[in-house]
Design an enzyme around this catalytic site. Structure first.
Site, PDB file in Angstrom:
ATOM      1  N   GLY A  12       0.812  -1.210   0.000  1.00 28.31           N
ATOM      2  CA  GLY A  12       0.000   0.000   0.000  1.00 28.31           C
ATOM      3  C   GLY A  12       0.847   1.262   0.000  1.00 28.31           C
ATOM      4  N   ARG A  39      -3.238 -12.276  -1.629  1.00 27.89           N
ATOM      5  CA  ARG A  39      -3.355 -11.783  -3.011  1.00 27.89           C
ATOM      6  C   ARG A  39      -2.071 -11.153  -3.512  1.00 27.89           C
ATOM      7  NH1 ARG A  39      -7.623  -9.485  -0.553  1.00 27.89           N
ATOM      8  NH2 ARG A  39      -6.735  -7.411  -0.863  1.00 27.89           N
ATOM      9  N   CYS A 130      -3.567  10.903  10.553  1.00 31.68           N
ATOM     10  CA  CYS A 130      -2.621  11.760   9.832  1.00 31.68           C
ATOM     11  C   CYS A 130      -2.825  13.239  10.135  1.00 31.68           C
ATOM     12  CB  CYS A 130      -2.705  11.500   8.329  1.00 31.68           C
ATOM     13  SG  CYS A 130      -4.378  11.459   7.672  1.00 31.68           S
ATOM     14  N   GLN A 157      -7.520  18.101   3.433  1.00 27.61           N
ATOM     15  CA  GLN A 157      -6.805  16.832   3.377  1.00 27.61           C
ATOM     16  C   GLN A 157      -6.710  16.278   1.960  1.00 27.61           C
ATOM     17  OE1 GLN A 157      -8.773  15.722   7.640  1.00 27.61           O
ATOM     18  NE2 GLN A 157      -7.823  13.999   6.590  1.00 27.61           N
ATOM     19  N   GLY A 161      -4.768  10.448   1.524  1.00 36.46           N
ATOM     20  CA  GLY A 161      -5.279   9.976   2.804  1.00 36.46           C
ATOM     21  C   GLY A 161      -6.345   8.909   2.641  1.00 36.46           C
ATOM     22  N   LYS A 214     -11.864  11.912  15.557  1.00 31.28           N
ATOM     23  CA  LYS A 214     -10.513  11.404  15.809  1.00 31.28           C
ATOM     24  C   LYS A 214      -9.572  12.530  16.238  1.00 31.28           C
ATOM     25  CE  LYS A 214     -10.794   7.737  12.287  1.00 31.28           C
ATOM     26  NZ  LYS A 214     -10.361   7.381  10.920  1.00 31.28           N
ATOM     27  N   HIS A 242      -1.396  17.298   3.723  1.00 28.41           N
ATOM     28  CA  HIS A 242      -2.562  17.839   4.421  1.00 28.41           C
ATOM     29  C   HIS A 242      -2.244  19.246   4.931  1.00 28.41           C
ATOM     30  CE1 HIS A 242      -4.387  14.048   4.048  1.00 28.41           C
ATOM     31  NE2 HIS A 242      -4.445  13.647   5.304  1.00 28.41           N
ATOM     32  N   ASN A 315       1.243  13.925   4.581  1.00 29.33           N
ATOM     33  CA  ASN A 315       0.433  12.987   5.357  1.00 29.33           C
ATOM     34  C   ASN A 315       0.906  11.547   5.259  1.00 29.33           C
ATOM     35  OD1 ASN A 315      -0.759  13.613   2.608  1.00 29.33           O
ATOM     36  ND2 ASN A 315      -1.887  11.747   3.074  1.00 29.33           N
TER      37      ASN A 315
END
Length: 343
Positions: A12, A39, A130, A157, A161, A214, A242, A315
């Site tokens: 990722g 995968r 982030c 943002q 993200g 958050k 960000h 970020n």
């Protein structure tokens, strides 16, 4: 003898950045292992000048691994982080799965490094959201100097993200606008190209989104539970970086000049604040950088002891991968983790 480090979610955006930063900063690892789902087994990812073949997280044996940087998502972390921790490997998790657990420290090394010792309860350390990470880096030195009472933050943002799918959607929609193709919306709730969306994560009963909550909860946990925080989180058509417009109200008097001087000396902060065209930092300049940039510092005359400022950071780095690596470095520096190969 160095450490053995695993990166879970290595294919990722953040996982790849973790591998890059481990190499850049010369983390004392004798072996680095790339992990992902079944995968992705066999795919190749870069680690410095080396290429790593991805292994299966679900079948990997952590009994000889010292640190696992986890960036595989909340549900995966909830399932696997306790199992990994039970094998003696310290998990540094980038998801929201453990941030609000009283037995899991939530750490930004420039802000609350001493809290890291609490990891021994579960062998898990949480990385903040982030947008919170860069915010508290800027707030901590000012709070120490003048005690923050209230924070009002509006975030701008970037689409990274939301992962690779978010970046792809901005790219594809932008191209579609120029060639007059139909615009497809999949990842975001509305078109993101040439637009802004005042909605990140799911809505809560009080009208705030989970992303906004958050910022509130994490700032209180890391900085001070008495601080009042309100947030509006907005997605903007920027690929990386960000930005945040921050208004602060303090208990004690503090001038803009005093705040600049404090922030110039603070770890992880870089002040770029000239009252002229271009005398501030935007996401384009922060991409690929480690520091949190602070600009537009000024006094807010609408409240007593008020300041306003502009905060920008990459970020994918400080908001995620870099902070996780810095936590690992903190564990090593404080001798809280030792290579099990030496045991």
């Amino acid at each position: 003898m160095g450490f053995k480090v695993a990166v879970a979610g290595a294919t990722g955006n953040v996982g790849r950045e973790m591998l890059s930063i481990l190499s850049e900063r010369g983390f004392p690892a004798d072996e680095v292992v790339a992990l992902a789902s079944s995968r992705s087994v066999g795919k190749e990812v870069s680690f410095g000048d080396k290429t790593l073949k991805v292994k299966n997280l679900e079948t990997y044996d952590f009994s000889d691994t010292d640190i696992c940087l986890m960036s595989a998502g909340g549900s995966i972390s909830q399932k696997w982080s306790p199992k990994i921790g039970a094998q003696g490997c310290v998990v540094i998790d980038n998801s929201s799965a453990w941030r609000y657990d009283a037995d899991v420290p939530l750490i930004v090394p420039e802000v609350n490094p001493d809290a890291v010792t609490g990891f021994t309860k579960r062998n898990i350390i949480a990385n903040p959201n982030c947008s919170t990470a860069q915010l508290v880096v800027a707030l901590k030195p000012l709070h120490d100097a003048a005690t923050i009472k209230r924070v009002v933050v509006s975030t701008y943002q970037s689409v990274s993200g939301a992962g690779k799918d978010g970046m792809d959607e901005l790219f594809n929609q932008t191209r579609a606008v120029f060639v007059a193709d139909p615009i497809e919306t999949k990842k975001f709730t509305k078109r993101i190209a040439f637009n802004v969306i005042p909605h990140i994560d799911s809505f809560m009963e009080d009208g705030y989104t989970k992303e906004e909550w958050k910022v509130l909860a994490e700032t209180k946990k890391m900085l001070d539970p008495k601080i009042k925080v309100t947030c509006t989180a907005v997605r903007v058509p920027v690929f990386v970086g960000h930005s945040e417009a921050v208004n602060l109200e303090f208990e004690k008097e503090i001038t803009a000049d005093e705040a600049r001087d404090i922030l110039r000396e603070a770890p992880g902060c870089l002040v770029v604040d000239k009252h002229e065209d271009g005398g501030y930092v935007t996401p384009v300049e922060c991409a690929g950088e480690d520091v949190t940039y602070i600009s537009r510092i000024r006094e807010d005359a609408t409240v007593e002891n008020g300041l306003a400022m502009w905060v920008v950071s990459d970020n994918l780095r400080k908001g995620a991968a870099l902070n996780a690596v810095q936590i690992a470095e903190l564990l090593v520096e404080r001798n809280l983790v030792k290579p099990r190969a030496l045991a």
